[in-house]
Design a protein around this motif. Structure first.
Motif, PDB file in Angstrom:
ATOM      1  N   LEU A  95       0.836  -1.192   0.000  1.00 48.63           N
ATOM      2  CA  LEU A  95       0.000   0.000   0.000  1.00 48.63           C
ATOM      3  C   LEU A  95       0.871   1.242   0.000  1.00 48.63           C
ATOM      4  O   LEU A  95       1.843   1.331   0.746  1.00 48.63           O
ATOM      5  N   GLU A  96       0.532   2.189  -0.832  1.00 50.96           N
ATOM      6  CA  GLU A  96       1.205   3.480  -0.822  1.00 50.96           C
ATOM      7  C   GLU A  96       0.339   4.433  -0.010  1.00 50.96           C
ATOM      8  O   GLU A  96      -0.862   4.529  -0.220  1.00 50.96           O
ATOM      9  N   LEU A  97       0.955   5.135   0.930  1.00 53.87           N
ATOM     10  CA  LEU A  97       0.199   6.048   1.765  1.00 53.87           C
ATOM     11  C   LEU A  97      -0.263   7.268   0.980  1.00 53.87           C
ATOM     12  O   LEU A  97      -1.299   7.844   1.270  1.00 53.87           O
ATOM     13  N   SER A  98       0.516   7.663  -0.004  1.00 55.85           N
ATOM     14  CA  SER A  98       0.143   8.813  -0.822  1.00 55.85           C
ATOM     15  C   SER A  98      -0.449   8.325  -2.137  1.00 55.85           C
ATOM     16  O   SER A  98      -0.998   7.233  -2.215  1.00 55.85           O
ATOM     17  N   LYS A  99      -0.331   9.135  -3.173  1.00 53.66           N
ATOM     18  CA  LYS A  99      -0.826   8.733  -4.490  1.00 53.66           C
ATOM     19  C   LYS A  99      -0.096   7.468  -4.952  1.00 53.66           C
ATOM     20  O   LYS A  99       1.087   7.314  -4.739  1.00 53.66           O
ATOM     21  N   LYS A 100      -0.824   6.573  -5.562  1.00 51.18           N
ATOM     22  CA  LYS A 100      -0.253   5.305  -6.007  1.00 51.18           C
ATOM     23  C   LYS A 100       0.930   5.525  -6.948  1.00 51.18           C
ATOM     24  O   LYS A 100       0.862   6.307  -7.882  1.00 51.18           O
ATOM     25  N   LYS A 101       2.010   4.815  -6.675  1.00 46.87           N
ATOM     26  CA  LYS A 101       3.193   4.898  -7.526  1.00 46.87           C
ATOM     27  C   LYS A 101       3.180   3.773  -8.546  1.00 46.87           C
ATOM     28  O   LYS A 101       2.892   2.627  -8.203  1.00 46.87           O
ATOM     29  N   VAL A 102       3.486   4.097  -9.770  1.00 45.19           N
ATOM     30  CA  VAL A 102       3.526   3.111 -10.847  1.00 45.19           C
ATOM     31  C   VAL A 102       4.919   3.129 -11.461  1.00 45.19           C
ATOM     32  O   VAL A 102       5.429   4.187 -11.845  1.00 45.19           O
ATOM     33  N   ILE A 103       5.528   1.950 -11.542  1.00 42.16           N
ATOM     34  CA  ILE A 103       6.865   1.818 -12.116  1.00 42.16           C
ATOM     35  C   ILE A 103       6.749   1.260 -13.524  1.00 42.16           C
ATOM     36  O   ILE A 103       6.185   0.181 -13.737  1.00 42.16           O
ATOM     37  N   LEU A 104       7.284   2.010 -14.477  1.00 44.63           N
ATOM     38  CA  LEU A 104       7.290   1.587 -15.874  1.00 44.63           C
ATOM     39  C   LEU A 104       8.729   1.452 -16.350  1.00 44.63           C
ATOM     40  O   LEU A 104       9.598   2.242 -15.972  1.00 44.63           O
TER      41      LEU A 104
END
Length: 257
Positions: A95-104
């Motif tokens: 879970l990310e506490l802030s905005k969801k992080k997406v790794i590309l």
């Protein structure tokens, strides 16, 4: 005339799944001229989300729908990688506490289009270009809403995590991911390790698999993998692992010789 226009736009809208981006370049190649695209926008069939990209008016499109366009309407190998791919594969639950992080990840020299970077997908995008693995190796298809998407398979995703470690990815978290990968296919792992050009990634991958005591590691032919020469310090002030000639976090080095 109106019937023909209606038929053509209907064919277009039915040709692609809902929730995806339409690339202007793809539209042009398929007989939809720039003028026709402009008329579709003016008629409110399509709406622009940036130069070279459109969506159905009123459609909800996320970053995966944008990636679909890059992968299927273009020839891009940009894909979800690292722990984003592990999460999509059900191998990681974080879970990310802030905005969801997406790794590309994308191939060397492969850039994200400006419309992709500038549009608000309601996620924090982290994009990495790298050639440490061939762009066509270690990818798999997943079902995402109404379409399929190409993502890193579990072995490649973990290697991408290790590529980012320790600066952008916690190394101990990589070990936790590795612990859950007890059913990797040795042939796939062997192939990836042989084509991987990062000595750091290969040594860390083998070390973590060894530490996790995975049985598939017994089927890996280490002699066919170029592990380079000399010692490698992954972290400062860590513990040295002689077998793999790497210095890692103290918490990872415990009980290792």
């Amino acid at each position: 005339m109106n019937t023909r226009k209606g038929s053509k736009i209907n064919q277009l809208l039915q040709s692609q799944p809902k929730g995806v981006v339409f690339l202007a370049s793809w539209l042009s190649k398929n007989g939809y001229s720039a003028d026709l695209q402009k008329r579709y926008r003016k008629s409110n069939w399509l709406q622009s989300i940036g130069t070279g990209a459109m969506i159905r008016t009123g459609d909800e499109v996320d970053y995966q729908g944008a990636l679909y366009a890059l992968q299927k309407q273009d020839t891009s190998y940009i894909h979800p990688g690292g722990k984003t791919a592990l999460s999509l594969l059900g191998k990681s639950h974080y879970l990310e506490l802030s905005k969801k992080k997406v790794i590309l990840f994308g191939g060397k020299g492969e850039s994200l289009p400006a419309w992709f970077q500038n549009h608000d997908w309601n996620v924090e995008l982290n994009y990495y270009q790298s050639g440490f693995l061939p762009k066509e190796f270690g990818l798999t298809q997943i079902e995402s809403k109404s379409f399929t998407l190409q993502v890193s398979n579990a072995a490649r995703a973990l290697m991408e995590c290790l590529y980012l470690a320790p600066k952008y990815q916690d190394l101990y978290e990589c070990y936790e991911f590795m612990e859950g990968l007890n059913n990797l296919r040795p042939k796939e792992v062997q192939k990836l390790l042989e084509v991987c050009t990062s000595v750091k990634v290969k040594r860390l991958f083998l070390f973590l698999a060894d530490k996790a005591k995975h049985s598939w590691l017994n089927h890996i032919d280490i002699d066919k993998i170029d592990l380079g020469e000399g010692k490698r310090s992954i972290v400062k002030g860590g513990v040295y692992i002689p077998k793999y000639q790497i210095t890692v976090n103290k918490d990872l080095g415990l009980n290792d010789e």
